[in-house]
Write an enzyme that holds these catalytic residues in place. Structure first.
Site, short mmCIF file in Angstrom:
data_model
loop_
_atom_site.label_atom_id
_atom_site.label_comp_id
_atom_site.label_asym_id
_atom_site.label_seq_id
_atom_site.Cartn_x
_atom_site.Cartn_y
_atom_site.Cartn_z
N GLU A 135 -10.61 17.12 -26.16
CA GLU A 135 -10.98 18.29 -25.70
C GLU A 135 -10.54 19.06 -24.55
OE1 GLU A 135 -15.20 17.25 -25.13
OE2 GLU A 135 -15.41 19.16 -23.95
N SER A 136 -10.32 20.27 -24.90
CA SER A 136 -9.41 21.02 -23.85
C SER A 136 -8.23 20.69 -23.43
CB SER A 136 -10.47 21.01 -22.36
OG SER A 136 -9.94 22.15 -21.52
N SER A 137 -7.73 20.26 -22.19
CA SER A 137 -6.39 19.60 -21.98
C SER A 137 -6.11 18.41 -23.23
CB SER A 137 -6.52 18.93 -20.76
OG SER A 137 -5.09 18.29 -20.35
N GLY A 139 -7.41 18.21 -26.00
CA GLY A 139 -7.10 19.13 -27.18
C GLY A 139 -5.79 19.57 -27.31
#
Ligand SMILES: *[C@@H]1O[C@H](CO)[C@@H](O)[C@H](O)[C@H]1NC(C)=O
Ligand SMILES: *[C@@H]1O[C@H](CO)[C@@H](O)[C@H](O)[C@H]1NC(C)=O
Ligand SMILES: *[C@@H]1O[C@H](CO)[C@@H](O)[C@H](O)[C@H]1NC(C)=O
Ligand SMILES: *[C@@H]1O[C@H](CO)[C@@H](O)[C@H](O)[C@H]1NC(C)=O
Length: 288
Positions: A135-137, A139
């Site tokens: 997720e986010s970083s 991801g």
């Protein structure tokens, strides 16, 4: 009475944290000091599947374990969850150095690959059922791992990340504003080259991949969805536009775009940074 309630509460808390275990000796010493945690549900079958869950910036293994549905899903479906933890200040992953963008480069991506190899060995897991989510970083890290260690993963999902190479700054803690702002004007071939360069000469089967992005993401601009589409459709040899588009799937306002049997995008209208985790859809995609 009060005292025993208190100690029961304390015991309960200690019991809960004890479920996430740290593994300190997961592989050869490299530059990255990323930490490895695992959750092993009771009653694991032989040759279990492994899910690797990579947290967002400011995250820790414990926070991702507490805040995501994967522990509960692991209890139901009996797979091992590996929660890598960033060694960097601020809890972001190195998704920007030259070392992390290359196979066996010694940075955080290398550390996570070593954790995966260790987990497959330790749990005698099924190497064909190793799945990755971030997720986010995390991801962003997922796309780098898919590029540099394609043979380790069957399938990869990334929520609100960026294309491999997009965050390049040639430093560990770099924040690439051109990337996050969605201001990189490059060809699909240029995006694909980052994947080829991460593991030159790889000619095996790449993991299935699914990316999710929100249309009003103010942290990682929505253009990043397009960069990823350009990158991975080129690598897979798929058309750059969807062959199938499903409106309001998996929920109202989300459009699922199928580019080929190994690459799907989900574009979420009106959703900002950090598309909410869709745990049960993730399980369907992984076949868990
Ligand atoms: C940001 O990433 C792009 C794409 O890799 C790169 O061309 C650019 O130089 C990077 N910016 C910085 C400040 O390093
Ligand atoms: C794929 O790569 C391997 C290892 O580099 C090589 O031995 C093999 O010939 C390659 N196969 C094809 C079809 O290019
Ligand atoms: C992404 O690509 C689609 C389809 O080509 C286009 O309509 C859209 O404007 C692009 N989005 C951004 C943010 O560039
Ligand atoms: C992660 O998401 C980005 C787009 O946000 C995409 O380019 C990249 O391919 C994805 N990587 C993986 C492994 O899903």
């Amino acid at each position: 009475m009060k005292l025993s309630l208190l100690s029961a509460a304390l015991l309960g808390a200690a019991g809960a944290t004890a479920q996430l275990k740290q593994i300190t000796d997961y592989g050869p010493a490299i530059k990255s000091a990323a930490r490895m945690f695992v959750y092993e549900p009771a009653g694991l079958p032989e040759r279990p599947a492994v899910l690797v869950g990579v947290h967002y910036c400011t995250g820790t293994a414990q926070k991702y374990y507490n805040g995501s549905p994967y522990k509960g899903l692991a209890d139901q479906k009996k797979f091992v969850v590996v929660y890598p933890e960033s060694p960097n200040e601020g809890g972001c992953w190195d998704v920007s150095s030259r070392a992390t963008l290359k196979r066996d480069g010694g940075s955080d991506s290398n550390a996570i690959a070593n954790m995966v190899r260790h987990a497959v060995d330790k749990y005698q897991a099924d190497p064909k059922r190793v799945f990755l989510i971030g997720e986010s970083s995390g991801g962003m890290m997922a796309s780098i791992l898919a590029a540099a260690y394609p043979e380790l993963f069957n399938a990869v999902i990334n929520y609100s990340g960026v294309a491999a190479g997009c965050f390049f700054t040639d430093s560990v803690a770099g924040w690439n504003g051109t990337c996050s702002g969605g201001r990189i004007d490059q060809s699909a071939a240029w995006w694909a080259q980052w994947v080829y360069d991460a593991y030159p000469g790889f000619n095996g089967t790449r993991p299935r991949m699914q990316i999710w992005h929100g249309s009003v993401d103010a942290t990682i601009a929505p253009a990043n969805y397009n960069y990823s589409v350009a990158q991975w459709t080129t690598v897979y040899g798929y058309p750059s536009t969807p062959i199938l588009e499903k409106a309001d799937t998996p929920e109202r306002g989300y459009t699922t775009q199928v580019f080929g049997d190994r690459f799907t995008g989900v574009y979420a209208q009106g959703v900002g940074h950090g598309v909410p985790v869709h745990g049960s859809e993730d399980m369907v995609f992984f076949g868990l």
